[in-house]
Design a protein around this motif. Structure first.
Motif, PDB file in Angstrom:
ATOM      1  N   PRO A 148       9.021  12.179 -21.239  1.00 18.57           N
ATOM      2  CA  PRO A 148       9.766  11.639 -22.384  1.00 18.57           C
ATOM      3  C   PRO A 148      11.110  12.369 -22.560  1.00 18.57           C
ATOM      4  O   PRO A 148      11.230  13.530 -22.199  1.00 18.57           O
ATOM      5  CB  PRO A 148       8.837  11.911 -23.565  1.00 18.57           C
ATOM      6  N   VAL A 149      12.040  11.683 -23.120  1.00 19.25           N
ATOM      7  CA  VAL A 149      13.376  12.258 -23.332  1.00 19.25           C
ATOM      8  C   VAL A 149      13.282  13.456 -24.285  1.00 19.25           C
ATOM      9  O   VAL A 149      12.567  13.406 -25.285  1.00 19.25           O
ATOM     10  CB  VAL A 149      14.330  11.196 -23.918  1.00 19.25           C
ATOM     11  N   ASP A 150      13.948  14.533 -23.921  1.00 14.74           N
ATOM     12  CA  ASP A 150      13.981  15.757 -24.742  1.00 14.74           C
ATOM     13  C   ASP A 150      12.596  16.380 -24.946  1.00 14.74           C
ATOM     14  O   ASP A 150      12.357  17.088 -25.927  1.00 14.74           O
ATOM     15  CB  ASP A 150      14.600  15.485 -26.121  1.00 14.74           C
ATOM     16  N   VAL A 151      11.706  16.151 -24.009  1.00 13.62           N
ATOM     17  CA  VAL A 151      10.348  16.689 -24.147  1.00 13.62           C
ATOM     18  C   VAL A 151      10.336  18.214 -24.089  1.00 13.62           C
ATOM     19  O   VAL A 151       9.501  18.862 -24.727  1.00 13.62           O
ATOM     20  CB  VAL A 151       9.416  16.098 -23.066  1.00 13.62           C
ATOM     21  N   VAL A 152      11.266  18.809 -23.343  1.00 11.45           N
ATOM     22  CA  VAL A 152      11.287  20.268 -23.203  1.00 11.45           C
ATOM     23  C   VAL A 152      11.620  20.934 -24.543  1.00 11.45           C
ATOM     24  O   VAL A 152      10.940  21.878 -24.971  1.00 11.45           O
ATOM     25  CB  VAL A 152      12.296  20.715 -22.123  1.00 11.45           C
ATOM     26  N   SER A 153      12.650  20.452 -25.212  1.00 11.69           N
ATOM     27  CA  SER A 153      13.013  21.029 -26.509  1.00 11.69           C
ATOM     28  C   SER A 153      11.925  20.764 -27.553  1.00 11.69           C
ATOM     29  O   SER A 153      11.650  21.616 -28.407  1.00 11.69           O
ATOM     30  CB  SER A 153      14.362  20.470 -26.983  1.00 11.69           C
ATOM     31  N   TRP A 154      11.295  19.603 -27.488  1.00 10.07           N
ATOM     32  CA  TRP A 154      10.182  19.270 -28.389  1.00 10.07           C
ATOM     33  C   TRP A 154       9.038  20.255 -28.192  1.00 10.07           C
ATOM     34  O   TRP A 154       8.505  20.829 -29.146  1.00 10.07           O
ATOM     35  CB  TRP A 154       9.734  17.846 -28.097  1.00 10.07           C
ATOM     36  N   HIS A 155       8.691  20.455 -26.939  1.00 11.90           N
ATOM     37  CA  HIS A 155       7.607  21.365 -26.558  1.00 11.90           C
ATOM     38  C   HIS A 155       7.908  22.792 -27.001  1.00 11.90           C
ATOM     39  O   HIS A 155       7.068  23.454 -27.631  1.00 11.90           O
ATOM     40  CB  HIS A 155       7.436  21.294 -25.032  1.00 11.90           C
ATOM     41  N   LEU A 156       9.112  23.252 -26.688  1.00 13.49           N
ATOM     42  CA  LEU A 156       9.495  24.626 -27.015  1.00 13.49           C
ATOM     43  C   LEU A 156       9.543  24.867 -28.526  1.00 13.49           C
ATOM     44  O   LEU A 156       9.053  25.884 -29.016  1.00 13.49           O
ATOM     45  CB  LEU A 156      10.857  24.951 -26.410  1.00 13.49           C
ATOM     46  N   THR A 157      10.128  23.928 -29.247  1.00 16.20           N
ATOM     47  CA  THR A 157      10.273  24.089 -30.698  1.00 16.20           C
ATOM     48  C   THR A 157       8.923  24.184 -31.391  1.00 16.20           C
ATOM     49  O   THR A 157       8.669  25.106 -32.176  1.00 16.20           O
ATOM     50  CB  THR A 157      11.073  22.910 -31.294  1.00 16.20           C
ATOM     51  N   LEU A 158       8.033  23.249 -31.099  1.00 18.33           N
ATOM     52  CA  LEU A 158       6.747  23.202 -31.791  1.00 18.33           C
ATOM     53  C   LEU A 158       5.841  24.368 -31.399  1.00 18.33           C
ATOM     54  O   LEU A 158       5.190  24.973 -32.260  1.00 18.33           O
ATOM     55  CB  LEU A 158       6.050  21.865 -31.515  1.00 18.33           C
ATOM     56  N   PHE A 159       5.806  24.701 -30.121  1.00 18.34           N
ATOM     57  CA  PHE A 159       4.966  25.830 -29.708  1.00 18.34           C
ATOM     58  C   PHE A 159       5.549  27.159 -30.183  1.00 18.34           C
ATOM     59  O   PHE A 159       4.802  28.111 -30.435  1.00 18.34           O
ATOM     60  CB  PHE A 159       4.760  25.842 -28.195  1.00 18.34           C
ATOM     61  N   SER A 160       6.875  27.230 -30.315  1.00 18.94           N
ATOM     62  CA  SER A 160       7.483  28.454 -30.859  1.00 18.94           C
ATOM     63  C   SER A 160       7.122  28.623 -32.328  1.00 18.94           C
ATOM     64  O   SER A 160       6.846  29.733 -32.790  1.00 18.94           O
ATOM     65  CB  SER A 160       9.004  28.403 -30.696  1.00 18.94           C
ATOM     66  N   ILE A 161       7.116  27.510 -33.070  1.00 17.70           N
ATOM     67  CA  ILE A 161       6.706  27.560 -34.477  1.00 17.70           C
ATOM     68  C   ILE A 161       5.256  28.016 -34.574  1.00 17.70           C
ATOM     69  O   ILE A 161       4.901  28.860 -35.412  1.00 17.70           O
ATOM     70  CB  ILE A 161       6.884  26.185 -35.145  1.00 17.70           C
ATOM     71  N   LEU A 162       4.409  27.466 -33.709  1.00 20.77           N
ATOM     72  CA  LEU A 162       2.992  27.863 -33.693  1.00 20.77           C
ATOM     73  C   LEU A 162       2.846  29.345 -33.364  1.00 20.77           C
ATOM     74  O   LEU A 162       2.011  30.042 -33.957  1.00 20.77           O
ATOM     75  CB  LEU A 162       2.221  27.026 -32.669  1.00 20.77           C
ATOM     76  N   LEU A 163       3.641  29.821 -32.434  1.00 22.32           N
ATOM     77  CA  LEU A 163       3.584  31.228 -32.031  1.00 22.32           C
ATOM     78  C   LEU A 163       3.978  32.144 -33.190  1.00 22.32           C
ATOM     79  O   LEU A 163       3.252  33.095 -33.515  1.00 22.32           O
ATOM     80  CB  LEU A 163       4.505  31.466 -30.837  1.00 22.32           C
ATOM     81  N   VAL A 164       5.102  31.852 -33.829  1.00 21.49           N
ATOM     82  CA  VAL A 164       5.576  32.690 -34.925  1.00 21.49           C
ATOM     83  C   VAL A 164       4.627  32.622 -36.119  1.00 21.49           C
ATOM     84  O   VAL A 164       4.269  33.658 -36.707  1.00 21.49           O
ATOM     85  CB  VAL A 164       7.005  32.261 -35.355  1.00 21.49           C
ATOM     86  N   ALA A 165       4.204  31.406 -36.479  1.00 21.98           N
ATOM     87  CA  ALA A 165       3.282  31.249 -37.612  1.00 21.98           C
ATOM     88  C   ALA A 165       1.959  31.962 -37.335  1.00 21.98           C
ATOM     89  O   ALA A 165       1.381  32.593 -38.227  1.00 21.98           O
ATOM     90  CB  ALA A 165       3.032  29.764 -37.881  1.00 21.98           C
TER      91      ALA A 165
END
Length: 202
Positions: free
Chosen positions: A152-169
Protein backbone atom coordinates in the motif's frame (compact mmCIF):
# COMPACT_ATOMS: atom_id res chain seq x y z
CA UNK A 1 0.92 12.20 49.17
CA UNK A 2 -0.79 8.99 50.30
CA UNK A 3 0.36 5.92 48.39
CA UNK A 4 -3.27 5.09 47.55
CA UNK A 5 -3.84 8.52 45.98
CA UNK A 6 -0.60 8.22 44.04
CA UNK A 7 -1.61 4.76 42.78
CA UNK A 8 -4.93 6.22 41.61
CA UNK A 9 -3.05 8.86 39.63
CA UNK A 10 -0.91 6.16 38.04
CA UNK A 11 -3.99 4.14 37.14
CA UNK A 12 -5.66 7.17 35.57
CA UNK A 13 -2.54 7.77 33.47
CA UNK A 14 -2.57 4.17 32.22
CA UNK A 15 -6.12 4.45 30.86
CA UNK A 16 -5.47 6.76 27.85
CA UNK A 17 -2.19 4.96 27.13
CA UNK A 18 -3.98 1.61 26.94
CA UNK A 19 -6.73 3.00 24.71
CA UNK A 20 -4.08 4.54 22.44
CA UNK A 21 -2.22 1.22 22.15
CA UNK A 22 -5.38 -0.70 21.27
CA UNK A 23 -6.31 1.84 18.60
CA UNK A 24 -2.80 1.76 17.09
CA UNK A 25 -2.85 -2.03 16.91
CA UNK A 26 -6.26 -1.97 15.20
CA UNK A 27 -5.08 0.63 12.68
CA UNK A 28 -2.10 -1.58 11.81
CA UNK A 29 -4.58 -4.08 10.35
CA UNK A 30 -5.39 -1.42 7.75
CA UNK A 31 -2.07 -0.36 6.20
CA UNK A 32 -2.31 3.24 4.97
CA UNK A 33 -5.98 3.13 5.96
CA UNK A 34 -6.81 0.44 3.40
CA UNK A 35 -8.32 -2.99 3.85
CA UNK A 36 -6.08 -5.72 2.46
CA UNK A 37 -5.95 -9.52 2.61
CA UNK A 38 -4.95 -10.84 6.02
CA UNK A 39 -2.02 -12.76 4.58
CA UNK A 40 -0.48 -9.47 3.47
CA UNK A 41 -0.55 -7.89 6.92
CA UNK A 42 2.78 -7.67 8.73
CA UNK A 43 3.30 -10.69 11.00
CA UNK A 44 4.00 -8.66 14.14
CA UNK A 45 0.56 -7.05 13.91
CA UNK A 46 -0.94 -10.50 14.57
CA UNK A 47 0.98 -10.78 17.83
CA UNK A 48 -1.50 -8.24 19.27
CA UNK A 49 1.13 -6.38 21.28
CA UNK A 50 -1.03 -3.29 21.61
CA UNK A 51 -4.37 -5.07 22.04
CA UNK A 52 -3.30 -7.89 24.35
CA UNK A 53 -0.12 -6.67 26.04
CA UNK A 54 -0.75 -2.95 26.52
CA UNK A 55 -4.52 -3.25 26.37
CA UNK A 56 -6.23 -6.31 27.87
CA UNK A 57 -3.53 -7.21 30.40
CA UNK A 58 -3.33 -3.59 31.49
CA UNK A 59 -7.00 -3.61 32.55
CA UNK A 60 -6.14 -5.52 35.74
CA UNK A 61 -3.51 -3.12 37.13
CA UNK A 62 -5.65 -0.14 36.09
CA UNK A 63 -8.66 -1.38 38.07
CA UNK A 64 -6.52 -2.24 41.08
CA UNK A 65 -4.64 1.06 41.08
CA UNK A 66 -7.85 3.09 40.74
CA UNK A 67 -9.50 1.14 43.56
CA UNK A 68 -6.72 1.59 46.11
CA UNK A 69 -7.98 5.03 47.14
CA UNK A 70 -11.50 3.83 48.02
CA UNK A 71 -10.70 2.86 51.62
CA UNK A 72 -10.31 5.39 54.43
CA UNK A 73 -6.59 5.78 54.96
CA UNK A 74 -6.76 7.27 58.44
CA UNK A 75 -9.23 4.68 59.62
CA UNK A 76 -6.80 1.98 58.67
CA UNK A 77 -3.75 3.28 60.48
CA UNK A 78 -4.45 2.15 64.03
CA UNK A 79 -5.72 -1.24 63.01
CA UNK A 80 -3.36 -4.18 63.52
CA UNK A 81 -5.39 -6.18 61.02
CA UNK A 82 -5.13 -3.52 58.35
CA UNK A 83 -6.21 -4.90 54.99
CA UNK A 84 -5.01 -1.71 53.37
CA UNK A 85 -1.38 -2.74 53.63
CA UNK A 86 -2.19 -6.08 52.06
CA UNK A 87 -4.02 -4.26 49.26
CA UNK A 88 -0.90 -2.21 48.56
CA UNK A 89 1.18 -5.35 48.64
CA UNK A 90 -1.25 -7.04 46.25
CA UNK A 91 -1.05 -4.08 43.90
CA UNK A 92 2.61 -4.94 43.38
CA UNK A 93 1.58 -8.26 41.84
CA UNK A 94 -0.80 -6.55 39.43
CA UNK A 95 1.87 -3.98 38.64
CA UNK A 96 4.13 -6.89 37.69
CA UNK A 97 1.40 -8.14 35.35
CA UNK A 98 1.35 -4.67 33.82
CA UNK A 99 5.11 -4.74 33.34
CA UNK A 100 4.88 -8.11 31.59
CA UNK A 101 2.04 -6.98 29.32
CA UNK A 102 3.56 -3.67 28.32
CA UNK A 103 7.00 -5.27 28.07
CA UNK A 104 5.56 -7.75 25.58
CA UNK A 105 4.15 -4.87 23.53
CA UNK A 106 7.53 -3.11 23.59
CA UNK A 107 9.35 -6.21 22.36
CA UNK A 108 6.85 -6.83 19.56
CA UNK A 109 7.03 -3.18 18.50
CA UNK A 110 10.83 -3.16 18.50
CA UNK A 111 10.95 -6.31 16.37
CA UNK A 112 8.35 -4.87 13.97
CA UNK A 113 10.28 -1.61 13.58
CA UNK A 114 13.48 -3.54 12.93
CA UNK A 115 11.87 -5.89 10.41
CA UNK A 116 9.82 -3.32 8.55
CA UNK A 117 6.40 -3.77 6.96
CA UNK A 118 5.16 -6.42 4.59
CA UNK A 119 4.32 -4.86 1.25
CA UNK A 120 4.02 -5.53 -2.47
CA UNK A 121 7.47 -5.25 -4.02
CA UNK A 122 6.75 -6.47 -7.55
CA UNK A 123 3.79 -6.82 -9.87
CA UNK A 124 3.31 -7.59 -13.53
CA UNK A 125 0.52 -9.06 -15.62
CA UNK A 126 0.98 -12.55 -14.17
CA UNK A 127 2.80 -12.19 -10.87
CA UNK A 128 2.43 -10.22 -7.65
CA UNK A 129 5.07 -10.47 -4.94
CA UNK A 130 4.46 -9.55 -1.28
CA UNK A 131 7.30 -9.79 1.21
CA UNK A 132 9.30 -7.90 3.83
CA UNK A 133 12.04 -6.14 1.84
CA UNK A 134 13.83 -4.65 4.85
CA UNK A 135 15.78 -6.30 7.64
CA UNK A 136 17.59 -5.29 10.82
CA UNK A 137 16.37 -1.71 10.57
CA UNK A 138 18.55 -0.95 7.55
CA UNK A 139 15.78 1.19 6.06
CA UNK A 140 15.32 3.51 9.05
CA UNK A 141 18.02 5.98 8.06
CA UNK A 142 17.67 5.45 4.30
CA UNK A 143 14.29 6.73 3.20
CA UNK A 144 15.31 6.12 -0.41
CA UNK A 145 14.82 2.41 0.26
CA UNK A 146 11.14 2.94 1.06
CA UNK A 147 10.33 2.98 -2.64
CA UNK A 148 10.85 -0.79 -2.60
CA UNK A 149 7.29 -0.97 -1.25
CA UNK A 150 4.93 -0.35 -4.15
CA UNK A 151 1.68 -0.91 -2.27
CA UNK A 152 0.00 0.00 0.00
CA UNK A 153 1.07 3.58 -0.61
CA UNK A 154 3.03 5.08 2.30
CA UNK A 155 2.90 1.77 4.17
CA UNK A 156 6.42 2.28 5.57
CA UNK A 157 5.60 5.57 7.31
CA UNK A 158 2.28 4.10 8.51
CA UNK A 159 4.08 1.09 9.94
CA UNK A 160 6.84 3.13 11.56
CA UNK A 161 4.53 5.74 13.07
CA UNK A 162 2.09 3.32 14.69
CA UNK A 163 4.69 0.87 15.98
CA UNK A 164 6.78 3.78 17.31
CA UNK A 165 3.74 5.03 19.23
CA UNK A 166 3.23 1.51 20.60
CA UNK A 167 6.89 1.32 21.58
CA UNK A 168 6.92 4.66 23.42
CA UNK A 169 3.53 4.10 25.08
CA UNK A 170 4.64 0.63 26.16
CA UNK A 171 7.83 2.00 27.72
CA UNK A 172 5.80 4.60 29.63
CA UNK A 173 3.48 1.85 30.87
CA UNK A 174 6.46 -0.21 32.01
CA UNK A 175 7.81 2.81 33.92
CA UNK A 176 4.43 3.55 35.55
CA UNK A 177 3.95 -0.06 36.67
CA UNK A 178 7.53 -0.17 37.97
CA UNK A 179 6.85 3.00 39.98
CA UNK A 180 3.76 1.34 41.46
CA UNK A 181 5.86 -1.63 42.56
CA UNK A 182 7.95 0.77 44.65
CA UNK A 183 4.87 2.72 45.76
CA UNK A 184 3.08 -0.49 46.74
CA UNK A 185 6.07 -1.66 48.75
CA UNK A 186 6.23 1.66 50.62
CA UNK A 187 2.49 1.55 51.22
CA UNK A 188 2.70 -1.99 52.56
CA UNK A 189 5.63 -1.21 54.86
CA UNK A 190 4.66 2.16 56.32
CA UNK A 191 0.93 2.33 55.62
CA UNK A 192 -1.10 4.05 52.96
CA UNK A 193 -0.75 7.53 54.45
CA UNK A 194 2.17 8.09 56.77
CA UNK A 195 0.96 11.53 57.79
CA UNK A 196 -2.37 10.10 58.97
CA UNK A 197 -0.55 7.40 60.91
CA UNK A 198 1.68 9.92 62.56
CA UNK A 199 -1.32 12.01 63.61
CA UNK A 200 -2.99 8.91 64.97
CA UNK A 201 0.08 8.10 67.06
CA UNK A 202 0.00 11.59 68.53
Amino acid sequence: MCSGSFAKCLGATLVPLSVLCVLCNILLFFPSGKSIESKHITNEVWYFGGILGSGVLMIFPILVFLGLKNNDCCGCCGNDNCGRRFAMLGSMLFAAVGVLGSGYSVIVSAVAISSGPMCMTFRNATLTVWNTPFNKGNYLSKTSMWSACKEPVDVVSWHLTLFSILLVAGLIQVAICAVQVVNGLLGALCGDCCRCCEKGDN
